[in-house]
Design a protein around this motif. Structure first.
Motif, PDB file in Angstrom:
ATOM      1  N   ALA A   1      11.404  30.865  30.061  1.00 51.34           N
ATOM      2  CA  ALA A   1      12.247  29.953  30.631  1.00 51.34           C
ATOM      3  C   ALA A   1      12.397  28.667  30.945  1.00 51.34           C
ATOM      4  O   ALA A   1      12.725  27.371  30.825  1.00 51.34           O
ATOM      5  CB  ALA A   1      13.268  30.781  30.975  1.00 51.34           C
ATOM      6  N   SER A   2      11.169  28.149  31.656  1.00 48.54           N
ATOM      7  CA  SER A   2      10.985  27.391  32.472  1.00 48.54           C
ATOM      8  C   SER A   2      10.500  26.149  31.541  1.00 48.54           C
ATOM      9  O   SER A   2      10.701  25.055  31.654  1.00 48.54           O
ATOM     10  CB  SER A   2      10.028  27.617  33.893  1.00 48.54           C
ATOM     11  OG  SER A   2      10.114  27.983  34.606  1.00 48.54           O
ATOM     12  N   GLU A   3       9.184  26.772  30.622  1.00 47.29           N
ATOM     13  CA  GLU A   3       9.221  25.812  29.503  1.00 47.29           C
ATOM     14  C   GLU A   3       9.947  24.761  28.265  1.00 47.29           C
ATOM     15  O   GLU A   3      10.750  24.130  28.693  1.00 47.29           O
ATOM     16  CB  GLU A   3       8.581  26.068  28.760  1.00 47.29           C
ATOM     17  CG  GLU A   3       7.021  26.588  29.034  1.00 47.29           C
ATOM     18  CD  GLU A   3       6.259  27.134  27.814  1.00 47.29           C
ATOM     19  OE1 GLU A   3       6.716  27.439  26.518  1.00 47.29           O
ATOM     20  OE2 GLU A   3       4.984  27.573  28.444  1.00 47.29           O
ATOM     21  N   VAL A   4      11.076  26.226  29.332  1.00 49.86           N
ATOM     22  CA  VAL A   4      12.081  25.375  28.024  1.00 49.86           C
ATOM     23  C   VAL A   4      13.701  24.616  28.459  1.00 49.86           C
ATOM     24  O   VAL A   4      14.058  23.586  28.882  1.00 49.86           O
ATOM     25  CB  VAL A   4      12.969  27.224  27.559  1.00 49.86           C
ATOM     26  CG1 VAL A   4      14.420  26.159  26.634  1.00 49.86           C
ATOM     27  CG2 VAL A   4      12.664  28.071  26.402  1.00 49.86           C
ATOM     28  N   GLU A   5      13.941  25.056  29.621  1.00 48.63           N
ATOM     29  CA  GLU A   5      14.510  24.058  30.747  1.00 48.63           C
ATOM     30  C   GLU A   5      13.607  22.633  31.216  1.00 48.63           C
ATOM     31  O   GLU A   5      14.518  21.946  30.790  1.00 48.63           O
ATOM     32  CB  GLU A   5      14.270  24.878  32.082  1.00 48.63           C
ATOM     33  CG  GLU A   5      16.158  24.257  32.842  1.00 48.63           C
ATOM     34  CD  GLU A   5      16.156  25.019  34.548  1.00 48.63           C
ATOM     35  OE1 GLU A   5      16.328  25.724  34.146  1.00 48.63           O
ATOM     36  OE2 GLU A   5      15.394  24.182  35.451  1.00 48.63           O
ATOM     37  N   ALA A   6      11.966  22.435  31.342  1.00 46.07           N
ATOM     38  CA  ALA A   6      11.808  21.369  31.576  1.00 46.07           C
ATOM     39  C   ALA A   6      11.503  20.421  30.302  1.00 46.07           C
ATOM     40  O   ALA A   6      12.067  19.353  30.125  1.00 46.07           O
ATOM     41  CB  ALA A   6      10.517  21.632  31.702  1.00 46.07           C
ATOM     42  N   SER A   7      12.320  21.211  28.917  1.00 47.94           N
ATOM     43  CA  SER A   7      11.821  20.309  27.374  1.00 47.94           C
ATOM     44  C   SER A   7      13.589  19.708  28.080  1.00 47.94           C
ATOM     45  O   SER A   7      13.520  18.863  26.411  1.00 47.94           O
ATOM     46  CB  SER A   7      11.610  21.212  26.798  1.00 47.94           C
ATOM     47  OG  SER A   7      13.228  21.575  25.613  1.00 47.94           O
ATOM     48  N   GLY A   8      14.582  20.098  28.295  1.00 45.02           N
ATOM     49  CA  GLY A   8      15.735  19.605  28.335  1.00 45.02           C
ATOM     50  C   GLY A   8      15.698  17.920  29.318  1.00 45.02           C
ATOM     51  O   GLY A   8      15.101  17.945  29.695  1.00 45.02           O
ATOM     52  N   SER A   9      17.104  17.871  29.325  1.00 40.13           N
ATOM     53  CA  SER A   9      17.187  16.422  30.313  1.00 40.13           C
ATOM     54  C   SER A   9      17.378  16.770  31.500  1.00 40.13           C
ATOM     55  O   SER A   9      17.514  15.593  32.102  1.00 40.13           O
ATOM     56  CB  SER A   9      18.115  15.406  29.471  1.00 40.13           C
ATOM     57  OG  SER A   9      19.679  15.991  29.785  1.00 40.13           O
TER      58      SER A   9
END
Ligand SMILES: NC(=O)c1ccc[n+]([C@@H]2O[C@H](COP(=O)([O-])OP(=O)(O)OC[C@H]3O[C@@H](n4cnc5c(N)ncnc54)[C@H](O)[C@@H]3O)[C@@H](O)[C@H]2O)c1
Length: 290
Positions: free
Chosen positions: A47-55
């Motif tokens: 989930a952290s990776e997913v969040e970091a992939s956003g703006s």
């Protein structure tokens, strides 16, 4: 449905299609809650990776939830409403495809049939139901008491549910248990679409061919060979990123409801032996798809 600023649950959110969906939605400015059964450390890290992939504005949170457990799904959805708010729907990617060496004994398939019905079919009903109820809750029970008050209707678009069926939903010989379960997913999609339409909640499904993911990692070559022979174009397994644009299309297109969209390169499944002229019985190419 506007994606930016909305919140979506993504079941199977750490899997191949679910993970790609989560990244796409966060990239478009939506917050996501990933429901899966992987350990919390693994889910939180993803989930952290997913969040970091956003703006930066969109959040991604992991919830360890088994979708066959109705109470757990209801409670997790309630936590999503409390923590992220503005829940607008679900992309329901959680599912299993059990593989085993083939035999001629069909009765050996009964335990796997039951397991796949539980996760792929009952799980779909549970997820659809609790997401819809959470979206409807403020309007169904305005004073918190009138639980069985009159149904209300709206012309406002209030939610969207995307289910995952499969090219195998049109069952053919080599998907004995998985195929009929996916047919049921299309049935649930149409029934939920009808039932939830008056609440302004749309329900569609997607039927991919073969998508490269953990689910397909140990498939019999029978399936990719069949794809080469009987797809129109492309004749190769898809990547998850070739499926996610159809999810975006469904979420954003208010006119789509109660339909299943094939994303399959025109694959027309047949039960012929490889080459149509003989060759090995596909059941010899273990492990097959149950
Ligand atoms: N990969 C394909 O070729 C393909 C083709 C057609 C349809 N589909 C369907 O697409 C969906 C996504 O498949 P995928 O390729 O991403 O598979 P995947 O195996 O990569 O991901 C599925 C995820 O679901 C999770 N899951 C399994 N049981 C669960 C449960 N009881 N509760 C919560 N989570 C659970 C798994 O942990 C996994 O992360 C599935 O419904 C699958 O049947 C896949």
């Amino acid at each position: 449905m506007k994606i930016e600023g909305s919140t979506f649950v993504v079941t199977g959110g750490t899997g191949g299609i679910g993970g790609a969906t989560a990244k796409m939605l966060v990239g478009l400015g939506a917050s996501v809650a990933l429901f899966d059964v992987v350990p919390p450390e693994t889910g939180d890290k993803f989930a952290s990776e997913v969040e970091a992939s956003g703006s930066g504005k969109a959040k991604a949170l992991y919830h360890k939830v088994d979708i066959t457990d109705s109470d757990a799904v209801r409670d997790a959805v309630a936590r999503v409403v409390d923590t992220l708010g503005n829940l607008k729907g679900v992309v329901h990617c959680a599912g299993v495809a059990i593989k085993r060496p083939w035999t001629n004994d069909v009765a050996e398939s009964i335990p796997n049939f039951k397991k796949m019905l539980d996760i792929n079919v009952t799980g779909t009903f549970i997820v659809n139901a609790h997401i819809a109820d959470a979206i409807n809750k403020p309007l169904n029970h305005p004073d918190g008491t009138d639980k069985h008050g009159p149904f209300w209707t709206t012309d406002e678009e209030r939610g969207v549910i995307v289910n995952f069926a499969s090219a195998a939903a049109n069952p053919y010989a080599r998907v004995l248990s998985y195929g009929p379960g996916k047919t049921a997913v299309i049935g649930i999609t149409k029934a939920m679409s009808d039932f939830l339409g008056p609440s302004g909640i749309r329900v569609c499904s997607i039927s991919p061919s073969i998508v490269v993911s953990a689910m397909t990692a140990n498939f019999s070559p029978y399936f990719s060979n069949d794809l080469k022979q009987h797809a129109t174009f492309p004749r190769v397994p898809l990547t998850a990123d070739q499926v996610t644009p159809t999810i975006k299309y469904i979420i954003e297109n208010v006119a789509l409801n109660g339909i299943d969209i094939p994303v399959d390169g025109g694959w027309r499944l047949v039960s012929a032996k490889p080459g149509n002229g003989g060759g090995a019985d596909p059941r010899e190419l273990a492990p097959g798809l149950e």
